[in-house]
Design a protein around this motif. Structure first.
Motif, PDB file in Angstrom:
ATOM      1  N   LEU A  25      -2.977  38.873  25.349  1.00  0.00           N
ATOM      2  CA  LEU A  25      -1.662  39.333  25.799  1.00  0.00           C
ATOM      3  C   LEU A  25      -1.777  40.251  27.014  1.00  0.00           C
ATOM      4  O   LEU A  25      -0.776  40.529  27.673  1.00  0.00           O
ATOM      5  CB  LEU A  25      -0.931  40.060  24.667  1.00  0.00           C
ATOM      6  CG  LEU A  25      -0.247  39.154  23.635  1.00  0.00           C
ATOM      7  CD1 LEU A  25       0.321  39.975  22.494  1.00  0.00           C
ATOM      8  CD2 LEU A  25       0.846  38.327  24.288  1.00  0.00           C
ATOM      9  N   ARG A  38      12.224  39.749  26.032  1.00  0.00           N
ATOM     10  CA  ARG A  38      10.783  39.803  25.820  1.00  0.00           C
ATOM     11  C   ARG A  38      10.086  38.580  26.406  1.00  0.00           C
ATOM     12  O   ARG A  38      10.701  37.556  26.665  1.00  0.00           O
ATOM     13  CB  ARG A  38      10.499  39.913  24.322  1.00  0.00           C
ATOM     14  CG  ARG A  38      10.991  41.221  23.718  1.00  0.00           C
ATOM     15  CD  ARG A  38      10.488  41.402  22.313  1.00  0.00           C
ATOM     16  NE  ARG A  38      11.038  40.414  21.396  1.00  0.00           N
ATOM     17  CZ  ARG A  38      10.660  40.283  20.123  1.00  0.00           C
ATOM     18  NH1 ARG A  38       9.716  41.056  19.649  1.00  0.00           N
ATOM     19  NH2 ARG A  38      11.211  39.379  19.353  1.00  0.00           N
ATOM     20  N   HIS A 150       1.527  33.569  20.638  1.00  0.00           N
ATOM     21  CA  HIS A 150       1.296  35.007  20.714  1.00  0.00           C
ATOM     22  C   HIS A 150       0.912  35.507  19.327  1.00  0.00           C
ATOM     23  O   HIS A 150       1.598  35.210  18.343  1.00  0.00           O
ATOM     24  CB  HIS A 150       2.546  35.737  21.202  1.00  0.00           C
ATOM     25  CG  HIS A 150       2.839  35.505  22.654  1.00  0.00           C
ATOM     26  ND1 HIS A 150       3.989  35.963  23.267  1.00  0.00           N
ATOM     27  CD2 HIS A 150       2.132  34.869  23.626  1.00  0.00           C
ATOM     28  CE1 HIS A 150       3.975  35.609  24.544  1.00  0.00           C
ATOM     29  NE2 HIS A 150       2.859  34.955  24.781  1.00  0.00           N
ATOM     30  N   TYR A 226       6.621  41.378  23.376  1.00  0.00           N
ATOM     31  CA  TYR A 226       6.145  39.997  23.303  1.00  0.00           C
ATOM     32  C   TYR A 226       6.761  39.275  22.110  1.00  0.00           C
ATOM     33  O   TYR A 226       6.694  39.753  20.974  1.00  0.00           O
ATOM     34  CB  TYR A 226       4.624  39.971  23.182  1.00  0.00           C
ATOM     35  CG  TYR A 226       3.930  40.838  24.198  1.00  0.00           C
ATOM     36  CD1 TYR A 226       3.945  40.510  25.550  1.00  0.00           C
ATOM     37  CD2 TYR A 226       3.274  42.006  23.808  1.00  0.00           C
ATOM     38  CE1 TYR A 226       3.326  41.319  26.500  1.00  0.00           C
ATOM     39  CE2 TYR A 226       2.646  42.817  24.746  1.00  0.00           C
ATOM     40  CZ  TYR A 226       2.680  42.470  26.078  1.00  0.00           C
ATOM     41  OH  TYR A 226       2.078  43.273  27.003  1.00  0.00           O
TER      42      TYR A 226
END
Length: 265
Positions: A25, A38, A150, A226
Motif C-alpha cells: 500500500l 478512498r 488491498h 484505502y
C-alpha cells in the motif's frame, strides 16, 4: 524489487502461467486529495504520483511493470498489504520492522509524539493465509485477467492501545508535542547514534512545518484511506478469521519484545 519482478514476468510469460505479485500500500499516498474518496482496489498507479523513499519507489516501479505485463495479456493478481505486525499468538516479529523499531524507540527514549492515529495492522499469520486464500479462491469471485486486493485490518484500532500496553508492562512513555519529539529525533541523527532504535527511521520523518506543507489540500486522516471491499468480500468465506486488534494482542507484542530483550525495564 524491480529487476527481480522483471525476471518473474519473463518467466510467467515464457511458461504461460498467471503471476501473483505482492506489492504494498506504500505505492499509494498516505492521504487522499481533498474532496476525494478512498483509494480503491481498482485504482491504477496512473492516478497518483510516485511515492517518496527508495523502497516505496521500487515497489511502485515494480507494480508499473506488472501493469504493463497485464496490458499485454498476462493474467496478474496484485496484493497490496499495509503494515504487517507480529504473529497473533506467539507475538514473534521481524526485528527490523518499522512498527517494532518505533515501539522500541519510544520505550528507549521515554517519549512519543502526542496525538492519536488509526492502526490497521495485519498479524503476519493472518496476512500469509489471506494471500494464499485469495490466490486460490479470488478467481472464482472476479472474472478479470488483472485484479488487485488491498490487505489491511477491517477494524482499525487506536494507537492509544499500544501505549496502554507499554504502560501496563511498566514502561512510561511521555506524550510530547511533535516538534519536541522531532527535535529529539534530530539529535539522535546529529550524534550519529546508530545503536538507537530510532536511528534507521530518521529519514522517514519530517519536521512539523514540512508536514504541513506536504499535507496542503489533503483531508484530515481520521480514517484509513484505502478501500478493501473486494478482498474482504472474498475473505469473508475463508475458514479463518482476522484476529482483533485487541488490548490482549498488543500486550502479547510487548511481552514478546521484553522476552527477546528488545525492550528492557
Amino acid at each position: 524489487n524491480v529487476l527481480g519482478t522483471k525476471e518473474l514476468i519473463e518467466l510467467a510469460c515464457a511458461r504461460g502461467i498467471p503471476l501473483h505479485f505482492v506489492s504494498s500500500l506504500s505505492v499509494l499516498p498516505a492521504l487522499t486529495a481533498a474532496g476525494e474518496a478512498r483509494f480503491l482496489e481498482s485504482d491504477a498507479l496512473d492516478k497518483v504520483l510516485p511515492p517518496q523513499g527508495g523502497y516505496n519507489l521500487t515497489k511502485w516501479v515494480a507494480e508499473k511493470l506488472i501493469e504493463q505485463a497485464a496490458d499485454r495479456g498476462l493474467p496478474v493478481t496484485v496484493y497490496r498489504p499495509g503494515p504487517i505486525s507480529g504473529h497473533s499468538e506467539t507475538g514473534e516479529f521481524n526485528s527490523n520492522d518499522f512498527l517494532y523499531r518505533l515501539m522500541q524507540g519510544y520505550v528507549e527514549s521515554g517519549m512519543a509524539p502526542d496525538g492519536e492515529m488509526p492502526l490497521d495492522l495485519l498479524p503476519v499469520d493472518y496476512a500469509s493465509k489471506a494471500i494464499v486464500w485469495l490466490a486460490l479462491q479470488g478467481w472464482k469471485a472476479v472474472d478479470q485477467a488483472f485484479e488487485r486486493y488491498h490487505l489491511l485490518h477491517p477494524e482499525a484500532a487506536s494507537s492509544d492501545r499500544l501505549f496502554d500496553a507499554c504502560r501496563k508492562a511498566g514502561f512510561e512513555v511521555a506524550r510530547v508535542p511533535y516538534d519536541a519529539w522531532f527535535e529529539h529525533l534530530t539529535a539522535i541523527a546529529r550524534a550519529g547514534d546508530q545503536g538507537h532504535a530510532l536511528y534507521p527511521l530518521v529519514g522517514l520523518f519530517a519536521s512539523r512545518s514540512a508536514q504541513w506543507n506536504a499535507s496542503e489540500n489533503v483531508t484530515d486522516p481520521v480514517e484509513v484511506p484505502y478501500d478493501a471491499t473486494q478482498a474482504q468480500a472474498v475473505l469473508r468465506h475463508a475458514p479463518f478469521e482476522v484476529p482483533p486488534l485487541s488490548t490482549a494482542l498488543f500486550d502479547t507484542y510487548v511481552q514478546t519484545m521484553i522476552n527477546r530483550g528488545v525492550i528492557q525495564r
